[in-house]
Design an enzyme around this catalytic site. Structure first.
Site, PDB file in Angstrom:
ATOM      1  N   CYS A  59     -15.314  24.075 106.842  1.00 50.34           N
ATOM      2  CA  CYS A  59     -14.686  22.249 106.423  1.00 50.34           C
ATOM      3  C   CYS A  59     -14.045  21.965 105.929  1.00 50.34           C
ATOM      4  CB  CYS A  59     -16.081  22.099 105.158  1.00 50.34           C
ATOM      5  SG  CYS A  59     -17.693  22.603 104.256  1.00 50.34           S
ATOM      6  N   ARG A  76     -12.319  23.020 110.942  1.00 44.45           N
ATOM      7  CA  ARG A  76     -12.488  23.375 110.589  1.00 44.45           C
ATOM      8  C   ARG A  76     -14.331  23.367 110.569  1.00 44.45           C
ATOM      9  NH1 ARG A  76      -8.810  24.988 106.723  1.00 44.45           N
ATOM     10  NH2 ARG A  76     -10.789  25.599 105.211  1.00 44.45           N
ATOM     11  N   TRP A 121     -19.113  21.921 107.889  1.00 45.09           N
ATOM     12  CA  TRP A 121     -19.636  22.766 108.512  1.00 45.09           C
ATOM     13  C   TRP A 121     -20.734  23.219 107.953  1.00 45.09           C
ATOM     14  CZ3 TRP A 121     -20.778  28.520 108.071  1.00 45.09           C
ATOM     15  CH2 TRP A 121     -20.962  28.758 109.947  1.00 45.09           C
ATOM     16  N   ASN A 161     -15.416  22.732  99.913  1.00 44.27           N
ATOM     17  CA  ASN A 161     -15.243  23.648 100.564  1.00 44.27           C
ATOM     18  C   ASN A 161     -15.672  25.072 100.339  1.00 44.27           C
ATOM     19  OD1 ASN A 161     -14.778  25.508 102.903  1.00 44.27           O
ATOM     20  ND2 ASN A 161     -12.376  24.892 102.694  1.00 44.27           N
ATOM     21  N   GLY A 162     -16.216  26.145 100.936  1.00 45.90           N
ATOM     22  CA  GLY A 162     -16.572  26.956 100.510  1.00 45.90           C
ATOM     23  C   GLY A 162     -18.256  27.447 100.412  1.00 45.90           C
ATOM     24  N   GLU A 215     -14.136  39.632 126.079  1.00 44.11           N
ATOM     25  CA  GLU A 215     -13.563  38.880 125.366  1.00 44.11           C
ATOM     26  C   GLU A 215     -14.251  37.102 126.350  1.00 44.11           C
ATOM     27  OE1 GLU A 215     -12.060  37.110 123.192  1.00 44.11           O
ATOM     28  OE2 GLU A 215     -11.358  35.419 124.160  1.00 44.11           O
ATOM     29  N   LYS A 264     -15.622  33.921 125.661  1.00 44.30           N
ATOM     30  CA  LYS A 264     -15.549  32.901 125.443  1.00 44.30           C
ATOM     31  C   LYS A 264     -16.834  31.645 126.221  1.00 44.30           C
ATOM     32  CE  LYS A 264     -12.474  31.800 123.530  1.00 44.30           C
ATOM     33  NZ  LYS A 264     -11.374  32.636 122.827  1.00 44.30           N
ATOM     34  N   GLU A 298     -19.456  30.656 124.177  1.00 44.41           N
ATOM     35  CA  GLU A 298     -18.953  30.483 122.629  1.00 44.41           C
ATOM     36  C   GLU A 298     -19.281  28.920 123.191  1.00 44.41           C
ATOM     37  OE1 GLU A 298     -14.506  31.488 121.918  1.00 44.41           O
ATOM     38  OE2 GLU A 298     -15.808  30.715 120.140  1.00 44.41           O
ATOM     39  N   HIS A 315     -26.095  53.179 130.924  1.00 43.29           N
ATOM     40  CA  HIS A 315     -26.549  53.929 129.648  1.00 43.29           C
ATOM     41  C   HIS A 315     -27.297  52.875 129.736  1.00 43.29           C
ATOM     42  CE1 HIS A 315     -24.659  57.586 130.006  1.00 43.29           C
ATOM     43  NE2 HIS A 315     -23.481  56.633 130.253  1.00 43.29           N
ATOM     44  N   LYS A 343     -13.633  26.830 113.933  1.00 42.93           N
ATOM     45  CA  LYS A 343     -12.401  26.554 114.182  1.00 42.93           C
ATOM     46  C   LYS A 343     -11.870  27.908 113.058  1.00 42.93           C
ATOM     47  CE  LYS A 343      -8.690  27.242 116.925  1.00 42.93           C
ATOM     48  NZ  LYS A 343      -8.473  28.602 117.437  1.00 42.93           N
TER      49      LYS A 343
HETATM   50  O1  M6R Z   1      -8.497  32.264 112.660  1.00 44.56           O
HETATM   51  P1  M6R Z   1      -9.281  33.926 113.116  1.00 44.56           P
HETATM   52  O2  M6R Z   1      -8.136  34.460 114.256  1.00 44.56           O
HETATM   53  O3  M6R Z   1      -9.560  34.705 112.179  1.00 44.56           O
HETATM   54  O4  M6R Z   1     -10.428  33.642 114.125  1.00 44.56           O
HETATM   55  C1  M6R Z   1     -10.906  34.594 113.648  1.00 44.56           C
HETATM   56  C2  M6R Z   1     -12.108  34.061 114.462  1.00 44.56           C
HETATM   57  O5  M6R Z   1     -13.145  33.625 114.293  1.00 44.56           O
HETATM   58  C3  M6R Z   1     -12.214  33.415 116.091  1.00 44.56           C
HETATM   59  O6  M6R Z   1     -11.527  34.376 116.730  1.00 44.56           O
HETATM   60  C4  M6R Z   1     -12.985  33.039 116.760  1.00 44.56           C
HETATM   61  O7  M6R Z   1     -13.981  34.200 117.344  1.00 44.56           O
HETATM   62  C5  M6R Z   1     -12.983  31.730 117.851  1.00 44.56           C
HETATM   63  N1  M6R Z   1     -14.021  30.675 117.875  1.00 44.56           N
HETATM   64  C6  M6R Z   1     -13.047  33.221 119.829  1.00 44.56           C
HETATM   65  O8  M6R Z   1     -12.960  31.507 120.076  1.00 44.56           O
END
Ligand code: M6R
Length: 606
Positions: A2, A27, A74, A98-99, A479, A483, A486, A502, A601
């Site tokens: 947020c 956010r 969020w 926020n929180g 990764e 990607k 998401e 396995h 983010k």
């Molecule tokens: O700000 P941070 O690097 O600590 O965030 C960690 C994850 O939330 C962040 O890398 C998330 O997995 C991304 N959306 C991946 O693309």
């Protein structure tokens, strides 16, 4: 998560509040709202969904108050509907938050018994009623907030305005960041300095437990105990100019293409390129005595850390323990004497990573953080900060921050190895020379984007996609899958290539694309055996490799050629194809690439 903004302005503030919220959409973007003091009473406009919906609402129902707060959400408690959107308010007080207020259920029960009626499913509304209750019992706004803060448990950043108070805003911080901006006859509040960049670069960051009484003429900050405290006023380097898409369709595309430059900046911070040596900052710990390195992070940053583990163990010969922060923080893992703990985070605000950092610090570890936001909480609470110089990353899917984290981790591995004698001067020169080559090699990958557009058409039809990799390519498989899922919402999983037989091999059929990250290194032969196992079961193999595809010995659905690189730097190079595959698949499918559903983010809740 947020985003919060507040303005004590000299003209109507609603438009500026929305403008600042736009820079905070990273956010959260489930819903948004603003509230202002309108001729002494409080009014608000809220809208479900993206900020443009709020803008439309404000066009038809404008607000003219000079004092206001805004929020982009969020959702944590309650669905992302207009009813649950912030600001929340009573006739006396309006709050953005926020929180998470952890004790909101107890507070709600208590306040409901006193006659307060809750209208939303949010935890934030408890704050509104708590402050209102104090005011109804005769307290002025400042005393009411002070009393309410003493009853709140959890993590929060709050912005509060009051009916009948055109020159007052109260901010409070416990666990979630808040920046106060100083203007000329105006004051601002924001979740970060970037939100306030067009208004002011004079920033005061609140510290844990601080709360602040803001008026146009200035701000008075109090600590948790209610004592007045002085917090430094700093000149922020956040620039609103940095936050635009340039000629790209999405921030993610722009950020992918920035990688040669930003990796180069990051490397130059840790390398003496002219002499092919590492030039690493002093971490305040004797690197020759480190007994273990502990790495923790979340999401993509965790995968960067996982590559770091391979590098530190292989090149520096120090054991590395790594875990996602949300697990490590509760494991009560014993941490060794002379241990170095490394935390990786783009935002520097990720709640689980921060909590794990505090655990490691309390357990005697030397704390180094690899962060992109130097003013972040994780940076401020670390003994040593290793910045990534990626610049603001706006796309929710992390790209350039990831490769800059890899660049910093590679330099850390060489620095530790060199200090301990595990890396000779010749090897140091070889590794540094290889790193210096990375921006150029990435540029060559970026020049062949057409191929990804074609492949994306096929991938977009898949229901499931598997990614395979071995050694330091295994984190790249993880990764790549993250990607893709998401931003395209296609189910994808990454596996260590050797694990395939396995269990996951049961998933393979003609409809499952299998993306194999396989640089020509000492593990290629083993990976090729796994590729053949997939081919034998009809799987559609997309091979990302610099190896000659004819040497693979089976039919490939596609081959994505990569430049030959040093084994150390392959993870940096192979990050680009997996990013481009995900990006073009999402674009083809028409998803919201920069702001995918359900994500944010900066994840400042547990
Ligand atoms: O700000 P941070 O690097 O600590 O965030 C960690 C994850 O939330 C962040 O890398 C998330 O997995 C991304 N959306 C991946 O693309």
């Amino acid at each position: 998560m947020c985003g919060i903004v507040g303005i004590l302005g000299s003209k109507p503030v609603a438009t500026d509040l929305v403008d600042a919220l736009r820079r905070l959409e990273y956010r959260g973007y489930d819903s948004a709202g603003v509230a202002t003091v309108e001729n002494g009473h409080l009014e608000r406009r809220r809208a479900e969904g993206k900020l443009r919906n709020l803008e439309t609402r404000l066009l038809s129902e404008p607000l003219s108050g000079h004092t206001g707060i805004g929020h982009t959400r969020w959702a944590t408690h309650g669905r992302p509907t207009e009813r649950n959107a912030h600001p929340h308010m009573s006739a006396k007080v309006s709050v953005v938050h926020n929180g998470i207020i952890e004790n909101f259920r107890e507070l709600k029960t208590e306040l409901t018994a006193k006659g307060h009626t809750f209208e939303t499913d949010t935890d934030t509304e408890a704050v509104v009623h708590l402050v209102t209750d104090e005011m109804e019992r005769g307290a002025g706004p400042i005393d009411a907030v002070k009393a309410a803060l003493g009853k709140l448990k959890g993590a929060f950043a709050l912005g509060i305005i009051f009916a009948g108070e055109d020159d007052l805003m109260i901010a409070a911080r416990q666990g979630s960041p808040l920046a106060i901006g100083h203007g000329s006859g105006e004051m601002y509040l924001g979740s970060d300095a970037i939100a306030l960049a067009p208004f002011t670069d004079a920033i005061t960051y609140l510290e844990e437990g601080d709360w602040a009484v803001m008026r146009r003429a200035g701000v008075q900050v109090f600590d948790r105990a209610g004592q007045p405290v002085t917090r430094p006023l700093i000149k922020s380097v956040a620039s609103s100019l940095l936050v635009d898409k340039g000629n790209h369709r999405h921030f993610m595309a722009k950020e992918i293409h920035e990688q040669p430059d930003v990796i180069s900046h990051t490397l130059s911070n840790y390398l003496d390129m002219a002499n092919a040596r590492v030039n690493f900052p002093d971490l305040g710990i004797d690197l020759t005595k480190i007994s273990r390195v502990t790495i923790s992070a979340c999401g993509t940053a965790y995968y960067a850390g996982l590559v770091g583990k391979y590098w530190i163990e292989r090149y520096a010969r120090v054991p590395v323990e790594i875990d996602v922060a949300s697990e490590m923080r509760y494991r009560e893992a014993p941490l060794p004497a002379d241990g170095l703990a490394v935390f990786v985070s783009q935002s520097g605000e990720t709640a689980d990573t921060l909590a794990t950092l505090r655990y490691a610090k309390a357990n005697g570890q030397r704390i180094a953080s690899i962060v992109n936001v130097r003013t972040s909480t994780i940076a401020r609470e670390s003994h040593a900060v290793l910045p990534t110089l990626a610049g603001p990353e706006i796309g929710v899917a992390s790209t350039k921050a990831f490769t800059c984290q890899l660049a910093a981790l590679a330099c850390l591995a060489i620095a530790i190895g060199r200090a301990r004698g595990a890396i000779s001067q010749e090897l140091e020169q070889e590794l540094v020379t290889a790193l210096v080559e990375v921006p150029r090699l990435i540029s060559t990958v970026l020049r062949n984007e057409e191929q990804y557009i074609e492949l994306a058409h096929g991938l977009s039809k898949a229901r499931d996609v598997l990614y395979l990799g071995r050694g330091s390519s295994y984190p790249l498989a993880l990764e790549g899958a993250l990607k893709l899922k998401e931003i395209s919402y296609i189910h994808a999983e990454g596996y260590a290539a050797g694990e395939l037989k396995h269990g996951p091999i049961a998933l393979i059929d003609e409809a499952v694309p299998v993306i194999v990250v396989a640089p020509e290194d000492d593990l290629l032969e083993k990976t090729v055996s796994n590729v053949q196992e997939v081919a034998a079961r009809g799987g559609q193999i997309i091979l990302i490799s610099n190896a000659n595809p004819e040497t693979i010995g089976c039919a490939l659905a596609a081959h994505i050629p990569t430049p030959k690189a040093h084994p150390l730097t392959n993870p940096l190079i192979y990050a680009i194809p997996v990013q481009l595959l995900a990006y073009h698949t999402a674009v083809f499918m028409g998803t919201d690439v920069d702001q995918p559903r359900n994500l944010a983010k900066s994840v400042t809740v547990e």
